[in-house]
Design a protein around this motif. Structure first.
Motif, short mmCIF file in Angstrom:
data_model
loop_
_atom_site.label_atom_id
_atom_site.label_comp_id
_atom_site.label_asym_id
_atom_site.label_seq_id
_atom_site.Cartn_x
_atom_site.Cartn_y
_atom_site.Cartn_z
N GLU A 40 0.84 -1.21 0.00
CA GLU A 40 0.00 0.00 0.00
C GLU A 40 0.87 1.26 0.00
OE1 GLU A 40 -3.69 2.24 0.30
OE2 GLU A 40 -3.06 0.32 -0.53
N THR A 41 1.95 1.24 0.76
CA THR A 41 2.87 2.38 0.79
C THR A 41 3.48 2.62 -0.59
OG1 THR A 41 3.37 2.00 3.12
CG2 THR A 41 4.97 3.29 1.86
N LEU A 42 3.88 1.56 -1.25
CA LEU A 42 4.44 1.68 -2.60
C LEU A 42 3.41 2.24 -3.57
CD1 LEU A 42 6.74 1.21 -4.58
CD2 LEU A 42 5.94 -1.14 -4.84
N LEU A 44 0.75 4.10 -2.91
CA LEU A 44 0.48 5.51 -2.59
C LEU A 44 1.65 6.40 -2.98
CD1 LEU A 44 -1.32 5.10 0.84
CD2 LEU A 44 -2.35 5.75 -1.34
N SER A 45 2.86 5.90 -2.81
CA SER A 45 4.04 6.67 -3.21
C SER A 45 4.05 6.91 -4.72
CB SER A 45 5.30 5.92 -2.79
OG SER A 45 6.45 6.63 -3.17
N GLU A 46 3.69 5.89 -5.49
CA GLU A 46 3.61 6.04 -6.94
C GLU A 46 2.53 7.05 -7.33
OE1 GLU A 46 3.09 2.01 -8.21
OE2 GLU A 46 5.23 1.55 -8.00
N GLN A 47 1.40 7.02 -6.62
CA GLN A 47 0.35 8.00 -6.89
C GLN A 47 0.83 9.41 -6.58
OE1 GLN A 47 -3.16 7.01 -4.67
NE2 GLN A 47 -3.82 5.45 -6.12
N LEU A 48 1.57 9.56 -5.50
CA LEU A 48 2.10 10.87 -5.13
C LEU A 48 3.09 11.39 -6.16
CD1 LEU A 48 2.19 13.12 -3.02
CD2 LEU A 48 3.95 11.81 -1.82
N VAL A 49 3.94 10.54 -6.65
CA VAL A 49 4.90 10.94 -7.69
C VAL A 49 4.14 11.42 -8.93
CG1 VAL A 49 6.63 10.06 -9.31
CG2 VAL A 49 6.81 9.52 -6.88
N GLN A 50 3.11 10.68 -9.33
CA GLN A 50 2.32 11.06 -10.50
C GLN A 50 1.61 12.39 -10.26
OE1 GLN A 50 2.34 9.84 -13.51
NE2 GLN A 50 0.87 11.35 -14.19
N ALA A 51 1.04 12.57 -9.07
CA ALA A 51 0.35 13.83 -8.76
C ALA A 51 1.33 15.00 -8.79
CB ALA A 51 -0.33 13.74 -7.40
N ASN A 52 2.53 14.80 -8.28
CA ASN A 52 3.54 15.86 -8.31
C ASN A 52 3.94 16.22 -9.74
OD1 ASN A 52 3.72 16.40 -5.56
ND2 ASN A 52 5.25 14.81 -5.22
N ARG A 53 4.02 15.21 -10.61
CA ARG A 53 4.32 15.47 -12.03
C ARG A 53 3.22 16.30 -12.67
NH1 ARG A 53 6.04 9.42 -13.09
NH2 ARG A 53 8.24 9.55 -12.53
N GLU A 54 1.98 15.95 -12.36
CA GLU A 54 0.85 16.69 -12.93
C GLU A 54 0.83 18.13 -12.42
OE1 GLU A 54 -2.68 14.43 -12.09
OE2 GLU A 54 -1.97 12.71 -13.25
N ILE A 55 1.12 18.34 -11.16
CA ILE A 55 1.17 19.69 -10.60
C ILE A 55 2.27 20.50 -11.27
CG2 ILE A 55 1.75 21.01 -8.51
CD1 ILE A 55 0.25 18.82 -6.93
N ALA A 56 3.44 19.89 -11.45
CA ALA A 56 4.55 20.59 -12.09
C ALA A 56 4.18 20.97 -13.53
CB ALA A 56 5.80 19.72 -12.07
N SER A 57 3.51 20.07 -14.23
CA SER A 57 3.08 20.34 -15.60
C SER A 57 2.07 21.49 -15.64
CB SER A 57 2.48 19.08 -16.22
OG SER A 57 1.98 19.34 -17.50
N GLN A 58 1.12 21.47 -14.72
CA GLN A 58 0.12 22.54 -14.66
C GLN A 58 0.77 23.88 -14.30
OE1 GLN A 58 -2.79 21.11 -11.90
NE2 GLN A 58 -3.63 19.60 -13.33
N GLN A 59 1.75 23.83 -13.43
CA GLN A 59 2.45 25.06 -13.05
C GLN A 59 3.20 25.64 -14.25
OE1 GLN A 59 5.32 24.57 -9.92
NE2 GLN A 59 5.56 26.76 -9.61
N GLN A 60 3.84 24.78 -15.01
CA GLN A 60 4.54 25.25 -16.21
C GLN A 60 3.56 25.87 -17.20
OE1 GLN A 60 6.65 21.82 -17.64
NE2 GLN A 60 8.41 22.16 -16.30
N GLU A 61 2.40 25.25 -17.36
CA GLU A 61 1.40 25.78 -18.28
C GLU A 61 0.90 27.15 -17.80
OE1 GLU A 61 -1.20 26.35 -21.41
OE2 GLU A 61 0.55 25.06 -21.23
N LEU A 62 0.67 27.28 -16.51
CA LEU A 62 0.22 28.58 -15.97
C LEU A 62 1.30 29.65 -16.17
CD1 LEU A 62 -1.55 27.49 -12.67
CD2 LEU A 62 -2.62 28.47 -14.71
N GLU A 63 2.54 29.29 -15.96
CA GLU A 63 3.63 30.25 -16.17
C GLU A 63 3.73 30.65 -17.64
OE1 GLU A 63 7.05 28.36 -14.46
OE2 GLU A 63 6.35 28.69 -12.41
N ARG A 64 3.51 29.69 -18.53
CA ARG A 64 3.53 29.99 -19.97
C ARG A 64 2.40 30.94 -20.33
NH1 ARG A 64 1.19 28.81 -24.57
NH2 ARG A 64 -0.36 27.44 -23.64
N GLN A 65 1.20 30.68 -19.80
CA GLN A 65 0.06 31.55 -20.08
C GLN A 65 0.27 32.94 -19.49
OE1 GLN A 65 -3.51 29.60 -18.75
NE2 GLN A 65 -3.32 27.93 -20.22
#
Length: 75
Positions: A40-42, A44-65
């Protein structure tokens, strides 16, 4: 997977044998629970990594806009 967790010499006392079996069952249950928690820890950790990637991508898009908006306002 079998394991030896305790050696009981013959002749054994019934109470000693019952205690040893109960302890073995408890250890097995704890080990099984530990494995489930690790899985379960593994997961959830994988989900967290994916969520962080998505946040970073959204942040880059907001900065571009924001940069495009600032460039358009500066014209």
């Amino acid at each position: 997977r079998g394991q030896i967790c305790r050696f009981i010499a013959k002749p054994w006392l019934s109470a000693e044998l019952v205690t040893a079996i109960r302890e073995a069952i408890r250890r097995h249950a704890l080990a099984t629970h530990h494995e489930a928690l690790e899985a379960e820890t593994l997961r959830l950790s994988e989900q967290l990594v994916q969520a962080n990637r998505e946040i970073a991508s959204q942040q880059q898009e907001l900065e571009r806009q924001r940069a495009l908006h600032a460039a358009a306002a500066g014209r």
